[in-house]
Motif scaffolding. Sequence first.
Motif, PDB file in Angstrom:
ATOM      1  N   GLN A   1      -5.793 -11.616   6.889  1.00  0.00           N
ATOM      2  CA  GLN A   1      -7.222 -11.410   7.134  1.00  0.00           C
ATOM      3  C   GLN A   1      -7.868 -10.635   5.999  1.00  0.00           C
ATOM      4  O   GLN A   1      -8.990 -10.934   5.577  1.00  0.00           O
ATOM      5  CB  GLN A   1      -7.420 -10.683   8.467  1.00  0.00           C
ATOM      6  CG  GLN A   1      -7.093 -11.533   9.683  1.00  0.00           C
ATOM      7  CD  GLN A   1      -7.090 -10.738  10.979  1.00  0.00           C
ATOM      8  OE1 GLN A   1      -6.788  -9.544  10.986  1.00  0.00           O
ATOM      9  NE2 GLN A   1      -7.419 -11.392  12.080  1.00  0.00           N
ATOM     10  N   GLU A   2      -7.141  -9.640   5.484  1.00  0.00           N
ATOM     11  CA  GLU A   2      -7.666  -8.863   4.357  1.00  0.00           C
ATOM     12  C   GLU A   2      -7.798  -9.746   3.116  1.00  0.00           C
ATOM     13  O   GLU A   2      -8.762  -9.614   2.354  1.00  0.00           O
ATOM     14  CB  GLU A   2      -6.757  -7.670   4.075  1.00  0.00           C
ATOM     15  CG  GLU A   2      -6.838  -6.591   5.137  1.00  0.00           C
ATOM     16  CD  GLU A   2      -5.912  -5.418   4.866  1.00  0.00           C
ATOM     17  OE1 GLU A   2      -6.396  -4.385   4.368  1.00  0.00           O
ATOM     18  OE2 GLU A   2      -4.699  -5.549   5.127  1.00  0.00           O
TER      19      GLU A   2
ATOM     20  N   TYR B   1      -2.467  -9.110  -1.047  1.00  0.00           N
ATOM     21  CA  TYR B   1      -2.470  -9.127   0.420  1.00  0.00           C
ATOM     22  C   TYR B   1      -1.773 -10.381   0.942  1.00  0.00           C
ATOM     23  O   TYR B   1      -1.068 -10.332   1.959  1.00  0.00           O
ATOM     24  CB  TYR B   1      -3.907  -9.053   0.938  1.00  0.00           C
ATOM     25  CG  TYR B   1      -4.606  -7.764   0.576  1.00  0.00           C
ATOM     26  CD1 TYR B   1      -4.411  -6.600   1.331  1.00  0.00           C
ATOM     27  CD2 TYR B   1      -5.443  -7.684  -0.530  1.00  0.00           C
ATOM     28  CE1 TYR B   1      -5.035  -5.411   0.998  1.00  0.00           C
ATOM     29  CE2 TYR B   1      -6.072  -6.504  -0.874  1.00  0.00           C
ATOM     30  CZ  TYR B   1      -5.860  -5.373  -0.116  1.00  0.00           C
ATOM     31  OH  TYR B   1      -6.475  -4.191  -0.462  1.00  0.00           O
TER      32      TYR B   1
ATOM     33  N   THR C   1      -2.248  -2.298  -4.086  1.00  0.00           N
ATOM     34  CA  THR C   1      -3.542  -2.264  -3.406  1.00  0.00           C
ATOM     35  C   THR C   1      -4.203  -0.895  -3.506  1.00  0.00           C
ATOM     36  O   THR C   1      -5.426  -0.794  -3.478  1.00  0.00           O
ATOM     37  CB  THR C   1      -3.399  -2.650  -1.917  1.00  0.00           C
ATOM     38  OG1 THR C   1      -2.473  -1.761  -1.278  1.00  0.00           O
ATOM     39  CG2 THR C   1      -2.910  -4.076  -1.769  1.00  0.00           C
TER      40      THR C   1
ATOM     41  N   THR D   1      -2.820  -9.281   9.778  1.00  0.00           N
ATOM     42  CA  THR D   1      -3.782  -8.315   9.239  1.00  0.00           C
ATOM     43  C   THR D   1      -3.917  -8.480   7.732  1.00  0.00           C
ATOM     44  O   THR D   1      -5.031  -8.434   7.179  1.00  0.00           O
ATOM     45  CB  THR D   1      -3.347  -6.880   9.568  1.00  0.00           C
ATOM     46  OG1 THR D   1      -3.321  -6.720  10.986  1.00  0.00           O
ATOM     47  CG2 THR D   1      -4.301  -5.855   8.970  1.00  0.00           C
ATOM     48  N   LYS D   2      -2.803  -8.662   7.048  1.00  0.00           N
ATOM     49  CA  LYS D   2      -2.849  -8.828   5.593  1.00  0.00           C
ATOM     50  C   LYS D   2      -3.519 -10.141   5.199  1.00  0.00           C
ATOM     51  O   LYS D   2      -4.290 -10.193   4.235  1.00  0.00           O
ATOM     52  CB  LYS D   2      -1.439  -8.750   5.000  1.00  0.00           C
ATOM     53  CG  LYS D   2      -0.769  -7.401   5.200  1.00  0.00           C
ATOM     54  CD  LYS D   2      -1.628  -6.257   4.674  1.00  0.00           C
ATOM     55  CE  LYS D   2      -1.076  -4.902   5.059  1.00  0.00           C
ATOM     56  NZ  LYS D   2      -2.010  -3.800   4.736  1.00  0.00           N
TER      57      LYS D   2
ATOM     58  N   PRO E   1      -6.951 -10.305  -4.021  1.00  0.00           N
ATOM     59  CA  PRO E   1      -6.463 -11.047  -2.847  1.00  0.00           C
ATOM     60  C   PRO E   1      -4.990 -11.444  -2.876  1.00  0.00           C
ATOM     61  O   PRO E   1      -4.318 -11.378  -1.832  1.00  0.00           O
ATOM     62  CB  PRO E   1      -7.370 -12.283  -2.814  1.00  0.00           C
ATOM     63  CG  PRO E   1      -8.601 -11.875  -3.535  1.00  0.00           C
ATOM     64  CD  PRO E   1      -8.156 -10.919  -4.603  1.00  0.00           C
TER      65      PRO E   1
ATOM     66  N   PRO F   1      -7.752  -2.357  -4.778  1.00  0.00           N
ATOM     67  CA  PRO F   1      -7.840  -2.866  -3.396  1.00  0.00           C
ATOM     68  C   PRO F   1      -8.556  -4.204  -3.253  1.00  0.00           C
ATOM     69  O   PRO F   1      -8.695  -4.711  -2.146  1.00  0.00           O
ATOM     70  CB  PRO F   1      -8.618  -1.760  -2.673  1.00  0.00           C
ATOM     71  CG  PRO F   1      -9.425  -1.104  -3.737  1.00  0.00           C
ATOM     72  CD  PRO F   1      -8.621  -1.199  -5.006  1.00  0.00           C
ATOM     73  N   LYS F   2      -8.985  -4.802  -4.362  1.00  0.00           N
ATOM     74  CA  LYS F   2      -9.787  -6.026  -4.273  1.00  0.00           C
ATOM     75  C   LYS F   2      -9.122  -7.215  -4.969  1.00  0.00           C
ATOM     76  O   LYS F   2      -9.795  -8.087  -5.511  1.00  0.00           O
ATOM     77  CB  LYS F   2     -11.182  -5.774  -4.857  1.00  0.00           C
ATOM     78  CG  LYS F   2     -11.990  -4.770  -4.038  1.00  0.00           C
ATOM     79  CD  LYS F   2     -13.405  -4.654  -4.537  1.00  0.00           C
ATOM     80  CE  LYS F   2     -14.223  -3.695  -3.661  1.00  0.00           C
ATOM     81  NZ  LYS F   2     -15.628  -3.584  -4.116  1.00  0.00           N
TER      82      LYS F   2
ATOM     83  N   GLN G   1     -10.908 -11.821   3.613  1.00  0.00           N
ATOM     84  CA  GLN G   1     -12.130 -11.049   3.414  1.00  0.00           C
ATOM     85  C   GLN G   1     -12.517 -11.012   1.935  1.00  0.00           C
ATOM     86  O   GLN G   1     -13.694 -11.062   1.578  1.00  0.00           O
ATOM     87  CB  GLN G   1     -11.944  -9.622   3.937  1.00  0.00           C
ATOM     88  CG  GLN G   1     -11.972  -9.514   5.453  1.00  0.00           C
ATOM     89  CD  GLN G   1     -11.672  -8.107   5.937  1.00  0.00           C
ATOM     90  OE1 GLN G   1     -11.463  -7.185   5.149  1.00  0.00           O
ATOM     91  NE2 GLN G   1     -11.636  -7.927   7.254  1.00  0.00           N
ATOM     92  N   LEU G   2     -11.506 -10.924   1.070  1.00  0.00           N
ATOM     93  CA  LEU G   2     -11.755 -10.871  -0.365  1.00  0.00           C
ATOM     94  C   LEU G   2     -11.921 -12.259  -0.971  1.00  0.00           C
ATOM     95  O   LEU G   2     -12.637 -12.436  -1.956  1.00  0.00           O
ATOM     96  CB  LEU G   2     -10.597 -10.146  -1.062  1.00  0.00           C
ATOM     97  CG  LEU G   2     -10.445  -8.660  -0.715  1.00  0.00           C
ATOM     98  CD1 LEU G   2      -9.115  -8.129  -1.229  1.00  0.00           C
ATOM     99  CD2 LEU G   2     -11.602  -7.859  -1.320  1.00  0.00           C
TER     100      LEU G   2
END
Length: 297
Positions: free
Chosen positions: A220-221, A199, A189, A217-218, A196, A193-194, A224-225
């Motif tokens: 959710q990340e 995560y 990451t 949290t992961k 998915p 960082p983008k 988000q992507l």
Amino acid sequence: ASGQGNQAVESFQKAIELDPKSAGAYFGWGCSLVTQGRNAEAITKLLKATELDPRSWFGYMASGTAFLVQGMGAEAIAKFQKAIEIDPKIFPAFPAYAALGAALAMQGRYKEADAKFKKAIELSPKYAPTYLSWGGVLLDQGRNAEAITKLQEAIELDQTNSFAYFLWGSALTNERKYNEATGKFQRATELNPKFPPVYLAWGDVLKEEGKNAEAITKYQEAIQLDPKSADAYAGWGDALRVEGKLDEAIAKYKKASKLDPRNADVLNYWGALLLEQGKKDEAAEKFKLAKEHVHPK
């Protein structure tokens, strides 16, 4: 980017109108379609290119790659073999032997695939993508230790390769070396960082370790992507279930099932939760649907 791709396609179409026997124009048209993800259309154009120029190494490689992306392993193998017949040592972006190895692996012909990857490395021992591809094939077979060795070699040649770290983390996860896997996912990451799936995999590891809040949290990340990741919602729901937040968990399972109605894992998670709540009939329905891969009405 799509606009530029369409312009390129139009340019090659015009070139073919002027010269219907231009293998180069068909090749360019096919490659432009590949960059747009229009692989089925691309294959038609690339096959025309090799029909017009039967010695087109690049035409066979490009059509083989398009077949491979389409999951058409046998067709891909034939094209890569033809490319190797024309020139077994040419080295552009995708070496023919490595591509042939990937196509053979797709058909479960792993011993043959290993031989082709070895040949690719013999011809070009410092090309990181070959090690990466071979590592992925080994990982798919559950040959985790061997996969890790190849992925390490890929990273030695290209330390910026985030996908290699992701696969390495996945192999470590299979070996239940969760702490080490977390380190690899973190590095992946940092480099990209983008992406998915990293995560999602990281969340699964944290969930296995009982670190449900961190796992959420992961997930959710990942969402988000990729807001359409059913697996991320399912993982989130499972972490909530373990935490005893059953109503919230059900909401996540419902969302996951809506995104991917044929995802049996989601239905099984949902059924397990209903079983915990004593709702045996509803649970049975979900388990039945899981077997059928059908979304509840």
